[in-house]
Design an enzyme around this catalytic site. Structure first.
Site, mmCIF file in Angstrom:
data_model
loop_
_atom_site.group_PDB
_atom_site.id
_atom_site.type_symbol
_atom_site.label_atom_id
_atom_site.label_comp_id
_atom_site.label_asym_id
_atom_site.label_seq_id
_atom_site.Cartn_x
_atom_site.Cartn_y
_atom_site.Cartn_z
ATOM 1 N N VAL A 162 1.024 -1.126 -0.147
ATOM 2 C CA VAL A 162 0.040 -0.278 0.358
ATOM 3 C C VAL A 162 0.936 1.416 0.205
ATOM 4 O O VAL A 162 0.613 2.245 -0.470
ATOM 5 C CB VAL A 162 -0.817 0.303 1.057
ATOM 6 N N GLN B 260 12.607 4.529 17.740
ATOM 7 C CA GLN B 260 13.625 5.313 17.146
ATOM 8 C C GLN B 260 13.232 6.737 16.575
ATOM 9 O O GLN B 260 11.875 7.301 16.833
ATOM 10 C CB GLN B 260 13.184 4.202 15.527
ATOM 11 N N LYS C 60 0.964 5.424 18.006
ATOM 12 C CA LYS C 60 2.141 4.465 18.270
ATOM 13 C C LYS C 60 1.665 4.213 19.641
ATOM 14 O O LYS C 60 2.670 3.410 20.469
ATOM 15 C CB LYS C 60 3.439 4.618 18.002
ATOM 16 N N TYR D 72 -1.242 9.882 13.448
ATOM 17 C CA TYR D 72 0.406 8.785 12.993
ATOM 18 C C TYR D 72 0.591 8.180 15.475
ATOM 19 O O TYR D 72 0.836 7.476 15.319
ATOM 20 C CB TYR D 72 1.246 9.497 12.527
ATOM 21 N N HIS D 73 1.416 9.602 15.656
ATOM 22 C CA HIS D 73 1.833 9.073 16.821
ATOM 23 C C HIS D 73 1.056 8.352 17.554
ATOM 24 O O HIS D 73 1.496 7.952 18.435
ATOM 25 C CB HIS D 73 2.819 10.521 17.409
ATOM 26 N N ASP E 99 -2.730 -8.280 3.681
ATOM 27 C CA ASP E 99 -3.447 -7.025 4.057
ATOM 28 C C ASP E 99 -3.205 -7.974 5.627
ATOM 29 O O ASP E 99 -3.920 -8.661 6.528
ATOM 30 C CB ASP E 99 -4.172 -5.924 3.994
ATOM 31 N N ILE E 100 -2.201 -7.531 7.034
ATOM 32 C CA ILE E 100 -2.941 -7.262 7.879
ATOM 33 C C ILE E 100 -3.238 -7.593 8.755
ATOM 34 O O ILE E 100 -3.472 -8.109 10.116
ATOM 35 C CB ILE E 100 -0.859 -7.440 9.320
ATOM 36 N N ASN F 83 -5.237 1.176 10.346
ATOM 37 C CA ASN F 83 -4.001 0.485 9.899
ATOM 38 C C ASN F 83 -3.050 -0.322 11.422
ATOM 39 O O ASN F 83 -2.986 -1.307 11.240
ATOM 40 C CB ASN F 83 -3.408 0.314 8.238
ATOM 41 N N SER G 153 0.449 13.795 16.333
ATOM 42 C CA SER G 153 0.068 13.324 15.814
ATOM 43 C C SER G 153 -1.278 11.998 15.494
ATOM 44 O O SER G 153 -0.278 11.206 17.158
ATOM 45 C CB SER G 153 0.505 13.396 13.807
ATOM 46 N N THR H 83 8.060 5.248 17.778
ATOM 47 C CA THR H 83 8.969 5.773 17.515
ATOM 48 C C THR H 83 9.486 6.887 18.745
ATOM 49 O O THR H 83 8.276 7.191 19.997
ATOM 50 C CB THR H 83 7.898 6.740 16.737
#
Length: 483
Positions: free
Chosen positions: A123, A297, A274, A270-271, A163-164, A207, A268, A233
Site C-alpha cells: 500500500v 526510533q 504508536k 500517527y504518533h 493485509d495484516i 491500519n 499527531s 517512535t
C-alpha cells in the site's frame, strides 16, 4: 555497477491457502518473467476510491524457488555462520518489508544468515500514486527486487502479499512461515499523512492499531515463543521539560515510589497510533506472556546500506516530499536542486537521529538478544540529537564544499509543536548490546548530497514545500485528479 543479465523465477503458492473462502482459481494474474500468481480482488479498492478504507486483502505466497542468472559481480555469502554450523537459522518475518526501513532490514538479515520472509500489502506504493509523489530513487517492483537478491547472493526471501488487518491472511502466513521473530514495520509511518484529512487519520489508526493487535493475537495463537520486535517512535514522548528515559520512569509521589511507563505526549494521529500500539503490546506481554521489544526510533536519514548498494535494482526509496520525507534527507535534496532549505518556524525543534545502517543493526541486535517471556522492553533507537537549525547548518557547510549555493529560509510551521524546547533523551540500552553507531559525518553528508545530485532530474520541486496543516486538517480526501 553489477548488471543482472537474465533471470527467471518460479512462484510457489501455499497449497492450503484459500483467500477468504474462495477457490484458488478465482483470479489468475500473469506477471512478467514467469511469475504466475493467483489472487483475490485488489485489497485496496475502497482505499483508492474513498481514500480511507482498505478492504480484505489478497493473500499471495511468492517464493523465488529457482533463478538462472549471470552477474558480473562476485556473489556474497550473506551469512556469518560457519559452513559446518548445523544449527537451524532463525526465521524472521519482516512485516512492511517493501518500505524504507523494512527493505533495508530484510536484506541485512538475509545477508546475515537469517531465513527471511517479507509480508507487505504494497500500500505504500499506492500512497505515492494517490498523492502524486515519487521516490528520488527509481524503485523496482518487489518481485524484481527479490529476483535480483536471489541472483546476486543465492539467498531466497519469501514473499507474502496481503493485509495484516485481515486476520485470515495473517493466520495463513504465520502457519506457513512459522517465524521465530517478527519485525513489525507494517504501519502507516507518516505524521503529515495522518493529518491530511479525516479519512487518512482513520486509516492510520485502523491500519496501525488493528494490524498490531492481529499480530499479537497471531503470536498468541500460533507462535507463543515468537519474539516481537516492533518499530515505535521517539515521537510518543513529545518534548517534555525533563530527561526522557527509555520507556519507564521512577516516580516518588506522596511518600510512595513506583516505576511506571514514561508519560506520552503524542503530536499527531500517527504518533497516537504508536502510543496505542505500545499500550496494547505491554498489556499482552503481561496478560499472555508475549515477549516484545519496542524500538522507539528517532528520525532516520541516509539511503545506502551494504546490501542495497549491491545492485541498482536493490536501491532503497528516498522520500523528499513534505508528506513522507524526513528532515535531513529533504535538506540534501533541496540543496542538490538549489532550493532553499525549508526550516519550519524557529528551527529549534530537537530530535534524535540515526543512520539507516544503524536501524538495521539495532533490529539485528534486538533479535539476537530477545526479550524474556512476559517482558516488554523499550529501547530508544537513535544515536545523536540535532535541532533543525543544526541540520541546516551542516548541510549548508557540506554543500558549499561541493560548490553548491545553499540558502536557508524559515517557512510557517505546519505542525503544532514547540519550536524551542529542552530535549535530552537516554539511549544506552542498544549501545550496551553492542551497537556501533555511524555518526553523522562530512563523508556521509557528501555521499547523500552526491546521491541527490545524481538523481536530481527526478526531483519534482512542487513537492518540496509543506502543504499539510495540523490546524487546517481536511475532511475530503486529497488525491491527485485524473488527467
Amino acid at each position: 555497477m553489477a548488471h543482472l543479465m537474465s533471470t527467471s523465477c518460479s512462484i510457489k503458492i501455499s497449497s492450503s491457502y484459500r483467500p477468504f473462502g474462495q477457490p484458488l482459481s478465482e483470479d489468475r494474474t500473469v506477471l512478467p518473467n514467469s511469475f504466475t500468481i493467483k489472487t483475490s480482488k485488489s485489497p485496496f479498492k475502497r482505499l483508492i476510491s474513498k481514500g480511507h478504507r482498505a478492504g480484505r486483502s489478497c493473500g499471495v505466497l511468492a517464493i523465488a524457488a529457482s533463478v538462472s542468472k549471470e552477474v558480473s559481480a562476485n556473489p556474497r555469502s550473506g551469512s556469518d555462520r560457519s559452513p559446518n554450523d548445523s544449527s537451524k537459522p532463525q526465521r524472521v518475518m519482516v512485516i512492511g518489508g517493501d518500505g524504507y526501513c523494512g527493505w533495508a532490514t530484510a536484506l541485512h538479515l538475509s545477508n546475515k544468515g537469517y531465513e527471511v520472509a517479507i509480508v507487505d500489502s504494497l500500500v505504500r506504493r499506492l500512497f505515492d500514486h494517490q498523492l502524486g509523489l515519487d521516490s528520488l530513487t527509481p524503485i523496482s517492483s518487489i518481485h524484481n527486487r527479490l529476483r535480483c537478491w536471489k541472483a546476486i547472493t543465492g539467498k531466497t526471501i519469501e514473499l507474502y502479499i496481503g493485509d495484516i488487518c485481515d486476520f485470515e491472511f495473517l493466520s495463513e502466513t504465520f502457519n506457513s512461515f512459522e517465524p521465530d521473530a517478527v519485525v513489525h514495520f507494517g504501519e502507516q509511518r507518516s505524521a503529515p499523512y495522518s493529518m491530511i484529512d479525516r479519512s487518512r487519520a482513520v486509516f492510520t489508526q485502523k491500519n496501525n492499531v488493528i494490524g498490531t493487535l492481529n499480530v499479537l493475537f497471531a503470536m498468541k495463537e500460533f507462535r507463543e515463543e515468537c519474539h516481537l520486535v516492533k518499530l515505535g517512535t521517539m515521537g510518543e514522548y513529545g518534548t517534555p521539560n525533563i530527561d526522557i528515559e527509555e520507556g519507564y520512569i521512577t516516580i516518588s509521589h506522596n511518600g510512595r515510589t513506583d516505576t511506571l511507563p514514561y508519560p506520552k505526549q503524542a503530536s499527531s494521529f500517527y504518533h497516537l497510533s504508536k502510543v496505542h500500539d505500545s499500550n496494547n503490546i505491554a498489556f499482552t506481554c503481561k496478560a499472555w506472556g508475549i515477549r516484545a521489544t519496542d524500538l522507539n526510533q528517532g528520525v532516520v536519514y541516509g539511503v545506502k546500506t551494504d546490501e542495497t548498494s549491491m545492485h541498482e535494482q536493490l536501491y532503497n526509496r528516498l522520500d523528499y516530499d513534505g508528506v513522507f520525507g524526513t528532515a535531513l534527507n529533504r535538506f540534501c535534496v533541496q540543496a542538490a536542486v538549489g532550493h532553499p532549505l525549508t526550516v519550519y518556524g524557529k528551527g529549534g525543534q530537537t530530535r534524535g537521529y540515526l543512520d539507516i545502517r544503524d536501524t538495521v543493526q539495532c533490529v539485528e541486535l534486538a533479535i539476537a538478544n530477545p526479550a524474556k517471556p512476559g517482558e516488554f522492553r523499550v529501547f530508544n533507537q537513535f544515536t545523536e540529537q540535532f535541532s533543525v537549525n543544526e541540520l541546516a547548518a551542516l548541510v549548508t557547510k557540506a554543500g558549499q564544499k561541493l560548490g553548491l549555493d545553499v540558502q536557508t529560509i524559515s517557512v510557517p510551521n505546519p505542525r503544532v509543536e514547540a519550536e524551542e524546547h529542552y530535549y535530552n533523551a537516554k539511549h544506552t540500552k542498544l549501545i550496551e548490546l553492542g551497537l556501533k553507531p555511524h555518526l553523522l559525518s562530512d563523508s556521509l553528508l557528501d555521499s547523500l548530497l552526491n546521491f541527490a545530485i545524481e538523481f536530481k532530474d527526478r526531483i519534482d520541486t512542487k513537492q518540496i514545500m509543506p502543504s499539510i496543516s495540523w490546524k487546517k486538517i481536511g475532511v475530503t480526501p486529497q488525491t491527485v485528479p485524473a488527467n
